[in-house]
Design a protein around this motif. Structure first.
Motif, short mmCIF file in Angstrom:
data_model
loop_
_atom_site.label_atom_id
_atom_site.label_comp_id
_atom_site.label_asym_id
_atom_site.label_seq_id
_atom_site.Cartn_x
_atom_site.Cartn_y
_atom_site.Cartn_z
N ARG A 309 -9.57 7.80 24.52
CA ARG A 309 -10.74 7.04 23.16
C ARG A 309 -10.53 7.21 22.25
NH1 ARG A 309 -15.42 2.86 24.61
NH2 ARG A 309 -15.79 2.12 21.73
N GLU A 310 -11.40 8.48 22.18
CA GLU A 310 -12.02 9.71 20.98
C GLU A 310 -10.99 11.17 21.41
OE1 GLU A 310 -13.51 9.10 18.58
OE2 GLU A 310 -14.03 6.90 18.92
N GLN A 311 -10.65 11.99 20.19
CA GLN A 311 -9.88 12.84 20.32
C GLN A 311 -11.60 13.80 19.81
OE1 GLN A 311 -6.99 13.87 17.23
NE2 GLN A 311 -5.38 11.87 18.40
N SER A 312 -11.47 14.40 21.05
CA SER A 312 -12.96 15.34 21.27
C SER A 312 -12.89 16.42 21.75
CB SER A 312 -14.67 14.70 22.18
OG SER A 312 -15.21 15.22 21.90
N LEU A 313 -12.63 17.43 21.17
CA LEU A 313 -12.90 19.39 21.74
C LEU A 313 -13.81 19.14 22.56
CD1 LEU A 313 -11.51 21.89 21.91
CD2 LEU A 313 -13.43 22.58 19.88
N VAL A 314 -15.54 19.07 22.04
CA VAL A 314 -16.75 18.47 23.01
C VAL A 314 -16.04 18.30 24.28
CG1 VAL A 314 -18.93 18.53 23.17
CG2 VAL A 314 -18.01 19.12 20.75
N ASN A 343 -19.52 24.44 19.23
CA ASN A 343 -20.70 24.33 19.52
C ASN A 343 -20.61 23.94 17.38
OD1 ASN A 343 -21.40 25.42 21.07
ND2 ASN A 343 -22.18 27.01 20.58
N PRO A 344 -20.23 24.09 16.72
CA PRO A 344 -20.32 23.42 15.26
C PRO A 344 -20.16 21.53 15.50
CG PRO A 344 -19.18 25.65 14.73
CD PRO A 344 -18.91 25.42 16.58
N LEU A 345 -19.46 21.61 16.56
CA LEU A 345 -19.19 19.82 16.53
C LEU A 345 -20.33 19.10 16.50
CD1 LEU A 345 -15.18 20.20 16.83
CD2 LEU A 345 -16.63 19.73 14.68
N LYS A 346 -21.45 19.70 17.59
CA LYS A 346 -22.69 19.16 18.08
C LYS A 346 -23.48 19.30 16.85
CE LYS A 346 -21.26 21.74 22.63
NZ LYS A 346 -21.72 22.90 23.85
N ARG A 347 -23.99 19.62 15.73
CA ARG A 347 -24.59 19.29 15.05
C ARG A 347 -24.39 17.98 14.41
NH1 ARG A 347 -22.68 24.74 11.69
NH2 ARG A 347 -23.42 26.39 13.52
N GLN A 368 -34.37 16.53 0.79
CA GLN A 368 -35.62 15.45 1.08
C GLN A 368 -34.92 13.81 1.55
OE1 GLN A 368 -37.89 17.46 1.40
NE2 GLN A 368 -37.46 18.85 1.32
N ALA A 369 -34.08 13.78 2.11
CA ALA A 369 -33.26 12.43 1.74
C ALA A 369 -33.69 11.47 3.53
CB ALA A 369 -32.66 12.01 1.86
N TRP A 370 -34.62 10.42 3.13
CA TRP A 370 -34.94 9.90 3.99
C TRP A 370 -33.46 8.98 5.16
CZ3 TRP A 370 -39.21 10.69 6.81
CH2 TRP A 370 -40.19 11.24 5.72
N ASP A 371 -33.36 9.11 6.41
CA ASP A 371 -32.57 8.13 6.89
C ASP A 371 -30.84 8.66 7.02
OD1 ASP A 371 -34.85 6.78 8.90
OD2 ASP A 371 -34.57 5.74 6.99
N SER A 372 -31.11 9.64 6.29
CA SER A 372 -30.10 10.08 6.20
C SER A 372 -28.48 11.28 6.52
CB SER A 372 -28.89 10.96 4.19
OG SER A 372 -30.23 12.08 5.23
N TYR A 373 -29.84 11.49 8.14
CA TYR A 373 -28.77 11.55 8.78
C TYR A 373 -27.96 10.63 10.19
CZ TYR A 373 -29.37 16.72 8.54
OH TYR A 373 -30.10 18.09 7.95
N PRO A 374 -26.62 10.89 10.21
CA PRO A 374 -26.56 9.64 11.14
C PRO A 374 -26.51 9.96 12.40
CG PRO A 374 -24.74 10.42 9.78
CD PRO A 374 -26.36 10.79 9.39
N ALA A 375 -26.94 8.78 13.40
CA ALA A 375 -27.20 8.71 14.67
C ALA A 375 -26.02 9.84 15.76
CB ALA A 375 -27.89 7.95 15.59
N ARG A 376 -24.54 10.03 14.68
CA ARG A 376 -23.60 10.49 15.89
C ARG A 376 -23.44 11.85 15.12
NH1 ARG A 376 -18.05 6.52 16.08
NH2 ARG A 376 -18.70 7.74 18.35
N ARG A 377 -22.93 12.75 15.95
CA ARG A 377 -22.69 14.33 15.49
C ARG A 377 -21.38 14.72 14.96
NH1 ARG A 377 -26.03 17.26 19.05
NH2 ARG A 377 -27.29 16.37 20.80
N VAL A 378 -21.13 15.57 14.80
CA VAL A 378 -20.22 15.51 13.65
C VAL A 378 -18.73 15.59 13.76
CG1 VAL A 378 -19.21 17.59 12.25
CG2 VAL A 378 -21.07 17.52 12.36
N GLU A 379 -18.68 16.06 15.28
CA GLU A 379 -16.79 15.66 16.09
C GLU A 379 -16.98 14.00 15.38
OE1 GLU A 379 -15.10 17.58 19.40
OE2 GLU A 379 -16.57 15.60 20.08
N GLU A 380 -18.00 13.35 16.03
CA GLU A 380 -17.43 11.93 16.08
C GLU A 380 -17.62 11.10 14.69
OE1 GLU A 380 -20.10 11.19 19.89
OE2 GLU A 380 -21.04 11.49 18.16
N LEU A 381 -17.76 11.46 13.59
CA LEU A 381 -18.66 11.13 11.92
C LEU A 381 -16.46 11.08 11.90
CD1 LEU A 381 -20.48 12.83 10.52
CD2 LEU A 381 -21.44 10.72 11.19
#
Length: 381
Positions: A309-314, A343-347, A368-381
């Motif tokens: 379903r997803e190409q995931s190295l992790v 490891n970098p893809l888990k950030r 300093q932005a609020w709510d600017s981090y998605p709940a998913r990791r770099v690999e999944e964006l």
């Protein structure tokens, strides 16, 4: 001795001629000065457009010296100093403007705002706050309040930040309910459990769709041993902010196991994974399945299904970690290489400035932005 009137008759024409000559000389000097000042001003603008800031500053200083009463030249010079980081010189320019008695009310407010920006740029937050407070009721009121909000957030003065956010919202400057909920959560973190719970419940009421208040409340309930209540809170989170489930997937599994609600947790997590294939959610599911006695081979096949379903190295690295390779003696080296690459893809990555971090932040440490981090990791964006 008789007074001779002829001297008066002779002197009047001479005085008239001398006065006329003096006025002509003054007029010529005035025209010359007026020609030189705009020339220096436009020379400065030309340097500025060509990004030659040093020469632009020299030209503006020359123009100010020839026409010290022109406020626009002072504003241009002060802004240039601030942009270059020469905040002391910018402050002197704007303080000089404020000291002038002939300055219009509009230019006085503009000077006050520019001075506040100088202090803010220099990191003198207390002086910036004082300068910005003086702009209440002026045309710069909205801008000054936004700057004050930034100051209070940087100094973590959440009560004052909440007050300013309320003023901005009531003056039709946009919705600040999300920020208000964050401020309440920040205040709750420094309070004892009962007071913290009251603040978090208030934060939920202020911003029902916000994820953080319910997550923080669930953590508080879990720490108090109220796992049933914590699971209910996380279940409500799945309805109000389903995109945030990957952030708490492991916590859902933990509190559900402690409360004897494994089946309910599996149902919740499977529904979330069906909607969005998050590896964090999948691993929480696999943990619950292992604890419930599902054969390990069936559990590990879920990684293969995820890869379809997803190409995931992790995910690939996690699957290979439990497999026997044809040349098993090389497995440790291969595993280390895969883990290092993964490891970098888990950030998590800020959507506003791109700042990456190992953990999820509600407010980006970079911009300093609020709510600017998605709940998913770099690999999944």
């Amino acid at each position: 001795m008789d007074f001779d009137l002829s001297w008066i008759l002779l002197g009047l024409p001479i005085a008239f001629v001398l006065g006329w000559l003096a006025s002509r000389l003054d007029f010529r000097q005035l025209r010359l000065d007026n020609r030189l000042a705009p020339k220096a001003y436009f020379k400065g603008l030309n340097y500025l457009l060509n990004e030659q800031q040093d020469k632009a500053i020299d030209a503006f200083i020359e123009a100010v010296q020839k026409d010290p009463d022109t406020s626009e030249l002072h504003f241009a010079l002060g802004n240039l100093f601030r942009r270059r980081g020469e905040t002391e010189r910018a402050v002197r320019v704007h303080e000089h403007l404020l000291s002038r008695g002939d300055l219009s009310a509009a230019d006085r407010d503009r000077s006050q705002h520019a001075l506040a920006m100088d202090f803010l740029k220099a990191g003198l937050l207390d002086r910036a706050e004082d300068a910005l407070r003086k702009l209440e009721g002026t045309a710069y009121e909205a801008r000054s309040r936004l700057a004050l909000l930034s100051i209070y957030e940087r100094s973590r003065d959440w009560a004052d930040a909440s007050e300013i956010a309320h003023k901005l919202e009531t003056s039709d400057q946009g919705s600040f309910s999300g920020r208000q909920s964050h401020y309440l959560c920040e205040q709750a973190a420094a309070q004892p459990p009962e007071a913290a719970q009251a603040l978090l419940e208030k934060a939920i009421a202020v911003a029902p769709q916000a994820a953080r208040p319910r997550i923080d409340l669930a953590i508080l309930q879990q720490q108090a041993g109220a796992n049933d209540e914590a699971f209910k809170t996380l279940l409500a989170l799945s309805e109000s902010a389903p995109a945030a489930i990957p952030l708490v997937a492991d916590r859902i599994a933990t509190v559900a196991t402690a409360a004897g609600l494994t089946d309910s947790a599996l149902e919740l997590l499977e529904a979330s994974y069906a909607h969005t294939a998050s590896l964090d959610v999948l691993e929480a599911i696999l943990g619950l399945q292992i604890r419930s006695g599902t054969p390990i081979t069936d559990v590990r096949m879920r990684y293969i299904q995820h890869l379809e379903r997803e190409q995931s190295l992790v995910a690939a690295a996690r699957w290979i970690a439990g497999e026997k390779l044809e040349h098993e003696e090389f497995h440790p080296q291969i595993q280390r290489a895969l883990d290092h690459a993964a490891n970098p893809l888990k950030r998590y990555r800020c959507a506003a400035c791109g700042f990456e971090a190992k953990q999820h932040f509600w407010q980006c440490p970079g911009c300093q932005a609020w709510d600017s981090y998605p709940a998913r990791r770099v690999e999944e964006l």
